[in-house]
Design a protein around this motif. Structure first.
Motif, PDB file in Angstrom:
ATOM      1  N   VAL A 218       0.810  -1.225   0.000  1.00 38.33           N
ATOM      2  CA  VAL A 218       0.000   0.000   0.000  1.00 38.33           C
ATOM      3  C   VAL A 218       0.840   1.271   0.000  1.00 38.33           C
ATOM      4  O   VAL A 218       0.299   2.376   0.052  1.00 38.33           O
ATOM      5  CB  VAL A 218      -0.969   0.022   1.214  1.00 38.33           C
ATOM      6  N   LEU A 219       2.170   1.133  -0.084  1.00 38.10           N
ATOM      7  CA  LEU A 219       3.020   2.323  -0.067  1.00 38.10           C
ATOM      8  C   LEU A 219       2.999   3.031  -1.418  1.00 38.10           C
ATOM      9  O   LEU A 219       2.962   2.395  -2.473  1.00 38.10           O
ATOM     10  CB  LEU A 219       4.462   1.942   0.282  1.00 38.10           C
ATOM     11  N   ASP A 220       3.038   4.351  -1.370  1.00 37.71           N
ATOM     12  CA  ASP A 220       3.118   5.135  -2.593  1.00 37.71           C
ATOM     13  C   ASP A 220       4.472   4.919  -3.265  1.00 37.71           C
ATOM     14  O   ASP A 220       5.463   4.587  -2.603  1.00 37.71           O
ATOM     15  CB  ASP A 220       2.916   6.621  -2.288  1.00 37.71           C
ATOM     16  N   ASP A 311      -4.663   2.455   8.444  1.00 33.32           N
ATOM     17  CA  ASP A 311      -5.199   2.940   7.189  1.00 33.32           C
ATOM     18  C   ASP A 311      -4.050   3.280   6.234  1.00 33.32           C
ATOM     19  O   ASP A 311      -3.081   3.929   6.635  1.00 33.32           O
ATOM     20  CB  ASP A 311      -6.053   4.195   7.447  1.00 33.32           C
ATOM     21  N   PRO A 312      -4.118   2.837   4.972  1.00 31.72           N
ATOM     22  CA  PRO A 312      -3.019   3.092   4.024  1.00 31.72           C
ATOM     23  C   PRO A 312      -2.629   4.561   3.923  1.00 31.72           C
ATOM     24  O   PRO A 312      -1.436   4.877   3.826  1.00 31.72           O
ATOM     25  CB  PRO A 312      -3.575   2.566   2.698  1.00 31.72           C
ATOM     26  N   ASP A 313      -3.602   5.461   3.915  1.00 31.05           N
ATOM     27  CA  ASP A 313      -3.276   6.891   3.821  1.00 31.05           C
ATOM     28  C   ASP A 313      -2.449   7.339   5.026  1.00 31.05           C
ATOM     29  O   ASP A 313      -1.518   8.143   4.888  1.00 31.05           O
ATOM     30  CB  ASP A 313      -4.550   7.725   3.729  1.00 31.05           C
ATOM     31  N   LYS A 314      -2.792   6.817   6.202  1.00 29.02           N
ATOM     32  CA  LYS A 314      -2.046   7.189   7.406  1.00 29.02           C
ATOM     33  C   LYS A 314      -0.633   6.614   7.373  1.00 29.02           C
ATOM     34  O   LYS A 314       0.321   7.246   7.850  1.00 29.02           O
ATOM     35  CB  LYS A 314      -2.783   6.696   8.652  1.00 29.02           C
ATOM     36  N   ASN A 316       1.247   6.072   4.679  1.00 30.08           N
ATOM     37  CA  ASN A 316       2.041   6.907   3.776  1.00 30.08           C
ATOM     38  C   ASN A 316       2.319   8.273   4.376  1.00 30.08           C
ATOM     39  O   ASN A 316       3.421   8.807   4.242  1.00 30.08           O
ATOM     40  CB  ASN A 316       1.316   7.043   2.431  1.00 30.08           C
ATOM     41  N   SER A 317       1.327   8.844   5.041  1.00 31.35           N
ATOM     42  CA  SER A 317       1.505  10.156   5.658  1.00 31.35           C
ATOM     43  C   SER A 317       2.559  10.104   6.761  1.00 31.35           C
ATOM     44  O   SER A 317       3.421  10.988   6.861  1.00 31.35           O
ATOM     45  CB  SER A 317       0.170  10.639   6.230  1.00 31.35           C
TER      46      SER A 317
END
Length: 582
Positions: A218-220, A311-314, A316-317
């Motif tokens: 899930v990493l960018d 959560d994937p967004d968290k 990466n953030s």
């Protein structure tokens, strides 16, 4: 007997080697896990087979016959008779697994097993992990087994975990994705971490490998291609997740990675922290998280390893917030230069020029890498030409110049510098050094510049927070929630920078449009930051907001005035009165 540590592959080995005879019922596999007496031992021998169903049916039939004949339930007698017949006709090869987990005494268990060998001439394979250090309560049982084993067991074969052979299969079994691709090219790293951990448990390796792979999936892209940072991230993730999986560290202790005492040698009779062993086994991993300086931030490590999800967004953030994932495939300058002592002469001369150019010519810097490179340049100058103080002063002046030109990144949320010196040791990216009279002024200068940069950004931050309050209440709340990594405003005064009238109007809008409880919960969380009383300017600001809310409700009519009375009564918890904030 096949003996090996848990997870080393005993069960896999016997099931693979005896695959043909097991599938043709010429061998019987039996797990002794939880077996506590002769009856459960017999049941285990016939578990999960068609004979077991016949045996149960016979027992039930016997009970019915007993009732009809009015002689009581005779099902158990019928069942025992059927069991005896089935056991006497078992396969010639019996494989007993999980011997150490059997709850019977060693003497009774080995006596039962020996019956098959001496009286039925069967071949028996035992799978066990006996010769190990254990809790005091099990030492007697272990020694008893070992003393009796030699009279029963003809040969003992000890096997070790062959991670090198197992790893390709583990990776092949992973879901297709970025994680599987990444590990296909980094088998050496995985084997190195596994060897350093010393637990030899292949099941743990497989599970932790798959867990890490799901995170990588899930990493960018710009995070995944940051080669050096990804290596340190995965090394740290695997080291910590294996320590948790084997019970060496519990999940809550992951939240203690920010405490420098977790990686310090115990004094006298003190017990070492559970993370200390992990720290010694994996010196290149970032077990100590510092003040948000780790490649695996404190709270992210807990959620990914301790809880098992984020959560994937968290994800990466949080990784971006470390400032260490720059999207570059090559090893960054600071990570190469920190090992300058190991470079060839040509490489060292080239890296030294790059380092000086970064320190004195670059206007885009990151504080952690900058301080690492500065320390190495000063060390080289001091040991080589004896003029370390000269370049140290030049670097300090350069930091002051960069700060004046607004080129120093602000301290995140006023507290997170992206590096740490809480141990009395400067730490960034898994490497550290002990500051001295030449480097300490540089570190303090950078810290001061980052704080000043944050002060300049307060107004901008306040506008950003007000926008979040309008459009994403959950995101606004996360900015003020407690976390151990310093990536929030829980311990930083900032509300007083938000326009009180605008803030009150947004809150009033939530209250009057069905968000009574939701916005109320957020206000309670904000006020919780004032226990014990602190943030004097926020207290004054809060009083202004409350007054504005009351005025808005008064203007809207008696219904809204009544609702506001109840809203403030339920949810307004900011300190008030003459002593508020003292």
């Amino acid at each position: 007997m096949i003996e090996a540590p848990w997870g080393a592959g005993k069960t896999y080995l016997v099931k693979r080697e005896f695959k043909d005879v097991l599938s043709s019922d010429k061998a019987r596999y039996v797990t002794l896990n939880g077996v506590s007496d002769r009856k459960s031992f017999r049941r285990a021998l016939l578990a999960n087979t068609s004979e077991a169903k016949l045996m149960d049916a016979a027992g039930k039939f016997g009970d019915v016959v007993g009732k009809l004949a009015k002689v009581g339930n005779v099902g158990s007698f019928v069942q025992d008779a059927v069991e005896d017949r089935l056991i006497n006709n078992l396969s010639d090869l019996l494989i007993f697994d999980d011997v150490e987990r059997c709850e019977m005494s060693p003497g009774e268990l080995l006596g039962l097993i020996n019956e098959f060998v001496e009286h039925q001439s069967k071949n028996v394979v035992l799978c066990a992990f006996i010769e190990r250090d254990d809790a005091d309560g099990n030492l007697k049982k272990r020694d008893d087994f070992l003393s009796r084993k030699e009279k029963v067991v003809g040969r003992t074969v000890k096997i070790v975990a062959d991670a090198r052979s197992a790893l390709p299969e583990f990776i092949l079994a992973m879901p297709d994705g970025h994680g599987k691709q990444w590990f296909n090219s980094k088998e050496g790293l995985v084997l190195e971490v596994f060897s350093s951990a010393t637990h030899s448990n292949l099941r743990v390796l497989r599970q932790c490998l798959h867990d890490c792979g799901r995170v990588i999936d899930v990493l960018d892209e710009e995070i995944r291609i940051s080669t050096e940072s990804m290596i340190r991230f995965v090394r740290t993730f695997l080291a910590l997740s294996m320590a948790v999986a084997t019970g060496e560290v519990n999940s809550q202790q992951l939240l203690e990675r920010s405490d420098h005492r977790c990686v310090m040698r115990p004094k006298g009779s003190e017990n070492s922290h559970p993370l200390y062993t992990c720290f010694l086994q994996h010196p290149e991993a970032e077990i100590y998280a510092g003040n948000a300086a780790s490649i695996l931030p404190l709270d992210l490590g807990f959620s990914l390893i301790g809880v098992g999800y984020e959560d994937p967004d968290k994800i990466n953030s949080a990784l971006r917030s470390t400032g260490q994932f720059d999207g570059k495939e090559e090893t960054p300058l600071w990570a190469r230069f920190v090992n300058w002592r190991l470079m060839s002469r040509d490489d060292l001369e080239k890296a030294s020029q790059e380092a000086k150019s970064y320190i004195f010519d670059s206007e885009e810097i990151m504080p952690g890498p900058y301080l690492h490179i500065a320390h190495d340049l000063i060390t080289i100058a001091e040991n080589g030409a004896g003029d370390g103080s000269k370049i140290a002063n030049e670097i300090k002046h350069q930091i002051e110049k960069l700060a004046k030109d607004d080129k120093i990144p602000p301290a995140g949320h006023g507290r997170n510098y992206g590096w740490s010196d809480e141990l009395g040791t400067f730490s960034f990216g898994g490497y550290g050094f002990t500051p001295n009279e030449l480097t300490m002024p540089i570190i303090e200068s950078m810290r001061g510049a980052q704080i000043k940069a944050f002060e300049k950004s307060r107004v901008h931050e306040a506008k950003r927070l007000l926008k979040l309050l309008r459009v994403d209440l959950d995101a606004f709340g996360r900015e003020f929630s407690w976390n151990n990594g310093g990536s929030g405003f829980y311990e930083t005064e900032i509300l007083n920078q938000i326009d009180a009238d605008e803030f009150a109007e947004v809150v009033f809008g939530y209250v009057t449009s069905g968000g009574f409880e939701v916005i109320g919960g957020q206000l309670k969380a904000l006020a919780d930051r004032h226990r014990p009383n602190n943030f004097l300017e926020e207290v004054v600001w809060a009083k202004t907001v409350k007054t504005k809310l009351e005025a808005l409700a008064e203007e809207a009519g008696h219904l809204e005035k009544a609702r506001m009375v109840w809203f403030l009564g339920f949810h307004w918890k900011f300190p008030e009165g003459e002593d508020a904030g003292e």
